[in-house]
Write an enzyme that holds these catalytic residues in place. Structure first.
Site, PDB file in Angstrom:
ATOM      1  CD  GLU A  94      -2.797  -1.387   2.297  1.00  0.00           C
ATOM      2  OE1 GLU A  94      -4.036  -1.694   2.286  1.00  0.00           O
ATOM      3  OE2 GLU A  94      -2.341  -0.849   3.490  1.00  0.00           O
ATOM      4  CB  CYS A 107       3.229   7.714   3.051  1.00  0.00           C
ATOM      5  SG  CYS A 107       3.602   6.265   4.299  1.00  0.00           S
ATOM      6  CB  CYS A 114       7.266  -5.254   8.372  1.00  0.00           C
ATOM      7  SG  CYS A 114       8.690  -4.246   9.012  1.00  0.00           S
ATOM      8  CB  CYS A 118       6.749  -2.466  16.106  1.00  0.00           C
ATOM      9  SG  CYS A 118       8.482  -2.035  15.281  1.00  0.00           S
ATOM     10  CB  CYS A 121       3.384  -1.413  13.544  1.00  0.00           C
ATOM     11  SG  CYS A 121       3.313  -1.371  11.928  1.00  0.00           S
ATOM     12  CB  CYS A 339       1.529   6.151  11.344  1.00  0.00           C
ATOM     13  SG  CYS A 339       2.293   7.683  10.745  1.00  0.00           S
TER      14      CYS A 339
HETATM   15  N1  SAH Z   1       9.851   0.748   9.364  1.00  0.00           N
HETATM   16  C1  SAH Z   1       9.876   2.126   9.542  1.00  0.00           C
HETATM   17  C2  SAH Z   1       8.639   2.710   8.617  1.00  0.00           C
HETATM   18  C3  SAH Z   1       7.299   2.261   8.834  1.00  0.00           C
HETATM   19  S1  SAH Z   1       6.390   2.653  10.072  1.00  0.00           S
HETATM   20  C4  SAH Z   1       9.862   2.677  10.747  1.00  0.00           C
HETATM   21  O1  SAH Z   1       9.925   1.960  11.683  1.00  0.00           O
HETATM   22  O2  SAH Z   1      10.249   4.011  10.922  1.00  0.00           O
HETATM   23  C5  SAH Z   1       6.074   4.498   9.903  1.00  0.00           C
HETATM   24  C6  SAH Z   1       5.859   5.147  11.235  1.00  0.00           C
HETATM   25  O3  SAH Z   1       4.668   4.759  11.730  1.00  0.00           O
HETATM   26  C7  SAH Z   1       7.090   4.597  12.254  1.00  0.00           C
HETATM   27  O4  SAH Z   1       7.308   5.715  13.142  1.00  0.00           O
HETATM   28  C8  SAH Z   1       5.954   3.798  13.292  1.00  0.00           C
HETATM   29  O5  SAH Z   1       6.809   3.588  14.599  1.00  0.00           O
HETATM   30  C9  SAH Z   1       4.830   4.440  13.227  1.00  0.00           C
HETATM   31  N2  SAH Z   1       3.622   3.404  13.414  1.00  0.00           N
HETATM   32  C10 SAH Z   1       3.704   2.165  13.614  1.00  0.00           C
HETATM   33  N3  SAH Z   1       2.509   2.067  14.278  1.00  0.00           N
HETATM   34  C11 SAH Z   1       1.696   2.860  14.499  1.00  0.00           C
HETATM   35  C12 SAH Z   1       0.566   3.125  14.965  1.00  0.00           C
HETATM   36  N4  SAH Z   1      -0.595   1.934  15.191  1.00  0.00           N
HETATM   37  N5  SAH Z   1       0.140   4.249  15.340  1.00  0.00           N
HETATM   38  C13 SAH Z   1       0.823   5.308  15.054  1.00  0.00           C
HETATM   39  N6  SAH Z   1       2.100   5.243  14.576  1.00  0.00           N
HETATM   40  C14 SAH Z   1       2.591   4.067  14.010  1.00  0.00           C
END
Ligand code: SAH
Length: 346
Positions: A94, A107, A114, A118, A121, A339
């Site tokens: 996406e 974006c 991935c 985390c 996420c 995000c």
């Molecule tokens: N892997 C990379 C890029 C993808 S995530 C990274 O970790 O930076 C993009 C951003 O969204 C990251 O800062 C991540 O921590 C944040 N993110 C992930 N899940 C989220 C959520 N449920 N709510 C808000 N931000 C989130």
């Protein structure tokens, strides 16, 4: 027997020129084809009208042109657009277009799924299937640039690598894509308008510094205390905060460019004064900016956005310590485009 045709977009301009000289033709044909493939995003050899029919037939015999296809486009109430992008092998990623008053930001994804884990996420729940190729990253940008022109009457202005995947775990392809995006024979965008976001792979941050990259770096920090960070981002047990910080010091010493930290404040996880103080301590070695991102729930209820009072504590303390801080509202939540919500859910 049919021999397998090669992906022509995996070739460099030099390799394309070499193909033509090997065929007894002129090398500059390679430049012409390169321009069709990248600047003009040609989907077939037929449209390459400055080449003879025979040359086009020859290319057809040896190569295929792989392209992404925007399978589905969803528009949010706030104007955000989410594209479901089908790759040549049927996998889907996406990408998101985020419009604001004077910018359009793309974006984009760097991997299918991935490999990181985390806990907050949604993408982490999809297992990593494969890395995206440079052309697949480039094509996401082109698709969003076209949508920006169509729906907002202006070209794309910024790119963030904050879609699916960890860009520094697909470093070579991300770099090749950025080379094409910034090249005059690609989209000619300034690297200053591109931000690569990483959860923090120290070795690769140092490599970026050594490579002299000119785009911006954002680090998804979320906690500056090892124990807490490891509980929400388990790979932190391997890539510890000490190593991360050391790599960022190295990055700053070489690039002199400001570091952005992304940070979500969750109730009962990282919402105390001790957490704020640790963050201040972690980032004060270089000019820093902290983006406090709103949490986008991914429906298991374990994580909850902290109170406004907790957010204010972060803002006040950071500002008192001379650290730039912004509070980000989420965009595109109603279509799962915010995000951490990218999970191929439709
Ligand atoms: N892997 C990379 C890029 C993808 S995530 C990274 O970790 O930076 C993009 C951003 O969204 C990251 O800062 C991540 O921590 C944040 N993110 C992930 N899940 C989220 C959520 N449920 N709510 C808000 N931000 C989130």
């Amino acid at each position: 027997m049919e021999t397998k045709k090669k992906d022509i977009r995996a070739l460099t301009k030099e390799q394309l020129r070499g193909f033509f000289t090997d065929q007894g033709d002129k090398a500059f044909r390679g430049n012409q084809v390169y321009e069709w493939l990248w600047q003009k995003s040609a989907h077939s050899f037929d449209v390459m009208t400055n080449l003879s029919k025979d040359t086009r037939k020859l290319l057809e015999e040896f190569f295929v042109i792989n392209h992404i296809r925007v399978d589905q486009m969803q528009r949010s109430k706030d104007g955000t657009i989410k594209n479901a992008v089908r790759l040549h092998d049927g996998l889907v990623v996406e990408s998101v277009l985020i419009p604001t008053a004077n910018r359009t930001t793309a974006c984009v994804s760097s991997q299918v799924g991935c490999s990181l884990d985390c806990k907050f996420c949604a993408t982490a729940r999809l297992k990593r299937m494969r890395n995206l190729n440079p052309d697949e990253i480039y094509d996401q940008v082109v698709a969003i640039d076209n949508e920006s022109r169509l729906y907002f009457d202006r070209p794309l202005s910024n790119i963030v690598f904050m879609g699916m995947g960890e860009p520094l775990m697909n470093y070579n392809n991300v770099l090749k894509a950025i080379d094409k995006i910034t090249s005059p024979t690609g989209l000619g965008m300034s690297p200053r308008r591109i931000t690569v976001s990483t959860s923090g792979v120290p070795k690769m941050i140092k490599k970026m510094a050594d490579d002299g990259v000119r785009f911006n770096l954002a680090v998804s920090l979320h906690s500056a205390i090892d124990e807490i960070r490891t509980s929400i981002m388990p790979f932190n047990a391997t890539f510890t905060l000490t190593d991360l910080r050391e790599s960022l010091q190295y990055w700053y010493a070489r690039t002199k460019s400001r570091i952005t930290y992304e940070y979500v404040v969750w109730e009962g996880i990282n919402d105390t004064q001790k957490d704020v103080d640790a963050l201040v301590d972690f980032c004060k070695f270089a000019p820093s900016k902290v983006n406090l991102i709103e949490y986008n729930p991914i429906d298991d209820g374990k994580f909850r956005q902290a109170s406004n009072a907790a957010l204010e504590r972060y803002v006040d303390t950071l500002e008192q310590n001379g650290i730039v801080v912004t509070v980000r509202r989420s965009r595109g939540k109603d279509i799962d485009a915010a995000c951490g919500q990218l999970a191929n859910k439709r």
